[in-house]
Design a protein around this motif. Structure first.
Motif, short mmCIF file in Angstrom:
data_model
loop_
_atom_site.label_atom_id
_atom_site.label_comp_id
_atom_site.label_asym_id
_atom_site.label_seq_id
_atom_site.Cartn_x
_atom_site.Cartn_y
_atom_site.Cartn_z
N TYR A 92 0.84 -1.26 -0.02
CA TYR A 92 0.07 0.10 0.00
C TYR A 92 0.96 1.30 -0.11
N SER A 93 0.40 2.15 -0.91
CA SER A 93 1.22 3.41 -0.98
C SER A 93 0.47 4.65 -1.11
N CYS A 94 0.86 5.69 -0.48
CA CYS A 94 0.02 6.89 -0.22
C CYS A 94 0.70 7.69 -1.42
N ALA A 95 -0.17 8.76 -1.92
CA ALA A 95 0.37 9.81 -2.92
C ALA A 95 -0.24 11.11 -2.63
N VAL A 96 0.22 12.15 -3.21
CA VAL A 96 -0.15 13.45 -3.04
C VAL A 96 -0.41 14.04 -4.27
N GLY A 97 -1.45 14.67 -4.75
CA GLY A 97 -1.63 15.33 -5.98
C GLY A 97 -1.71 16.85 -5.64
N GLY A 98 -2.38 17.42 -6.52
CA GLY A 98 -2.14 19.09 -6.57
C GLY A 98 -3.59 19.53 -5.74
N ILE A 99 -3.41 20.89 -5.59
CA ILE A 99 -4.51 21.48 -4.62
C ILE A 99 -5.78 21.56 -5.39
N TRP A 100 -5.44 21.74 -6.66
CA TRP A 100 -6.45 22.02 -7.78
C TRP A 100 -7.42 20.82 -7.88
N ILE A 101 -7.15 19.65 -7.37
CA ILE A 101 -7.73 18.32 -7.69
C ILE A 101 -9.01 18.30 -6.43
#
Length: 124
Positions: A92-101
């Motif tokens: 299991y991996s965590c991920a971070v995307g943009g503030i616009w999502i």
């Protein structure tokens, strides 16, 4: 460079529960889209639970709906996993995307930063 570190994985019996955590260095996580993904041996990566940047929108894979819950504060993202099945065994991996999502998505192309992953094994 943003770094993510997962913790909380391990061996759990079928029907059991586990809580994964993902810590981020350098940003306040409660402003970004975040997600949990998993990959089992021989299978493609699957988006499990994802949250939009405002926190108002979440998305769950059909296979985990009603059993998993994603949450976060400004320092960590969490994945509460209940009623675990052997089919949930994966890294299991965590991920971070943009503030616009704003609307939650588990499309991995929307996520720029990834942790190394933590193994969850569901077995008796």
């Amino acid at each position: 460079q943003l770094q993510l570190e997962e913790s909380g994985g391990g061996l759990v019996q079928p029907g059991g529960s586990v809580r994964l955590s993902c810590a981020a260095s350098g940003i306040a996580l409660d402003a970004y889209a975040v997600g949990w993904f998993r990959q089992a041996p021989g299978k493609e990566r699957e988006g499990v639970s994802c949250m939009g940047s405002t926190g108002a929108s979440t998305h769950y894979a059909d296979s985990v709906k009603g059993r998993f819950n994603i949450s976060r504060d400004n320092e960590k993202v969490y994945l509460e996993m209940n009623s675990l099945k052997p089919a949930d065994t994966a890294v299991y991996s965590c991920a971070v995307g943009g503030i616009w999502i704003v609307k939650a998505t588990c499309n991995p192309r929307e996520y720029a930063y990834w942790g190394q992953g933590t193994q969850v094994t569901v077995s008796s």
